[in-house]
Design an enzyme around this catalytic site. Sequence first.
Site, PDB file in Angstrom:
ATOM      1  N   LYS A 173       0.854  -1.187   0.000  1.00 32.28           N
ATOM      2  CA  LYS A 173       0.000   0.000   0.000  1.00 32.28           C
ATOM      3  C   LYS A 173       0.892   1.240   0.000  1.00 32.28           C
ATOM      4  CE  LYS A 173      -4.555   1.037   1.817  1.00 32.28           C
ATOM      5  NZ  LYS A 173      -5.351   0.571   0.668  1.00 32.28           N
ATOM      6  N   GLU A 208      -7.359  -5.909 -10.223  1.00 33.07           N
ATOM      7  CA  GLU A 208      -8.226  -5.150  -9.319  1.00 33.07           C
ATOM      8  C   GLU A 208      -8.489  -3.785  -9.922  1.00 33.07           C
ATOM      9  OE1 GLU A 208      -6.650  -3.790  -5.541  1.00 33.07           O
ATOM     10  OE2 GLU A 208      -4.618  -4.303  -6.144  1.00 33.07           O
TER      11      GLU A 208
HETATM   12  C1  LIG Z   1      -6.405  -0.303   0.320  1.00 33.65           C
HETATM   13  C2  LIG Z   1      -6.598  -0.984  -0.984  1.00 33.65           C
HETATM   14  C3  LIG Z   1      -7.598  -1.957  -1.186  1.00 33.65           C
HETATM   15  C4  LIG Z   1      -8.621  -2.299  -0.130  1.00 33.65           C
HETATM   16  O1  LIG Z   1      -8.065  -2.857   1.025  1.00 33.65           O
HETATM   17  P1  LIG Z   1      -8.887  -2.888   2.381  1.00 33.65           P
HETATM   18  O2  LIG Z   1      -7.911  -3.444   3.363  1.00 33.65           O
HETATM   19  O3  LIG Z   1     -10.047  -3.774   2.184  1.00 33.65           O
HETATM   20  O4  LIG Z   1      -9.298  -1.489   2.663  1.00 33.65           O
HETATM   21  C5  LIG Z   1      -7.657  -2.591  -2.407  1.00 33.65           C
HETATM   22  N1  LIG Z   1      -6.809  -2.287  -3.408  1.00 33.65           N
HETATM   23  C6  LIG Z   1      -5.854  -1.336  -3.250  1.00 33.65           C
HETATM   24  C7  LIG Z   1      -4.953  -1.048  -4.398  1.00 33.65           C
HETATM   25  C8  LIG Z   1      -5.716  -0.666  -2.049  1.00 33.65           C
HETATM   26  O5  LIG Z   1      -4.760   0.264  -1.912  1.00 33.65           O
END
Ligand SMILES: *Cc1c(COP(=O)(O)O)cnc(C)c1O
Length: 341
Positions: free
Chosen positions: A184, A220
């Site tokens: 992240k 995604e």
């Molecule tokens: C934060 C994020 C998510 C969702 O993650 P959660 O832990 O469910 O909030 C999905 N994809 C990306 C690229 C993210 O940065």
Amino acid sequence: MEKANIDWANIGFGYMPTSKRFVSNFKNGAWDAGVLTEDDKVVISECAGVLQYAQTCFEGLKAYTTEDGHIVCFRPDLNAERMIDSCKRLEMPVFPKERFIQAVHDVVAANEAYVPPYGSGATLYIRPYMFGSSPVIGVKPAQEYQFRMFVTPVGPYFKGGAKPITIRVSDFDRAAPNGTGHIKAGLNYAMSLYAISDAHRQGFDENMYLDAATRTKVEETGGANFIFVTKDGKVVTPKSNSILPSITRRSLMYVAKEYLGLDAEEREVYFDEVKDMAECGLCGTAAVISPVGKINDHGKEICFPSGMDDMGPVTKKLYDTLTGIQMGRLKAPEGWIHVIK
Ligand SMILES: *Cc1c(COP(=O)(O)O)cnc(C)c1O
């Protein structure tokens, strides 16, 4: 505790400074004790590692007021662990898991006035993040870092209920094989801004990214994982090492199996299979699940049988069950709910 004077039902998904945030600095190889402070400004070198080479990562989670009046947050241990993984990949010092969870606890408790009441639809969003704060001009990791955590109340993600969205198959890639898609990091978002703005200009809500190597498998969107429901009622989510491991998605897969008795499988999902799915949703902390009604693949439309008016029936059950657990209406699995007050 007196609540802040906020029109809870009408706040958007934006930033609003609250009274306290947590700050800890890493210097000479160690984290200091950290403080809760009223100072919402960051002062760093003009040459800080984060400003020159984007050495930064973040997390996102929420605190809620439950039906019986407690303030809780959802699986903060998994955010702590994921941030540790992000830090390692970016050559940043890790912030210890127990300290991360304690900071979540302390920041939320210190901002109790800003935790939206039960039933308002609003929640308290918690944003932990870390960045290289010392000067870096030759390319290398910074020597000093700052870990911060602020909170901000956010409104119901969907005003007036979750309407299905339309997404497009993107010609841009989100993450390279063996790259940084699984952490992240702000860098993954900076480079997605052009793609999402372009999608919006073309009238789409989101981008569906395919795997960069073969462009045949679903990855995604810019900030949410996919879940699909097959026509025979199985819940399927894409497996790939360049997807960010969403905590919402992992929780929904557990809920599908253990609460709803559904088959739930994490496996490679070919884009070719998507047209045969019954339901599609995007999952993440912000919205829990956003239903997808339609996917546009270069002018060719895939319309899910669940339509453009409502969430599909299985998606709805998943949504209701997970939000029921978060809001204290349903019994949570051991360790999922961290009680703050
Ligand atoms: C934060 C994020 C998510 C969702 O993650 P959660 O832990 O469910 O909030 C999905 N994809 C990306 C690229 C993210 O940065």
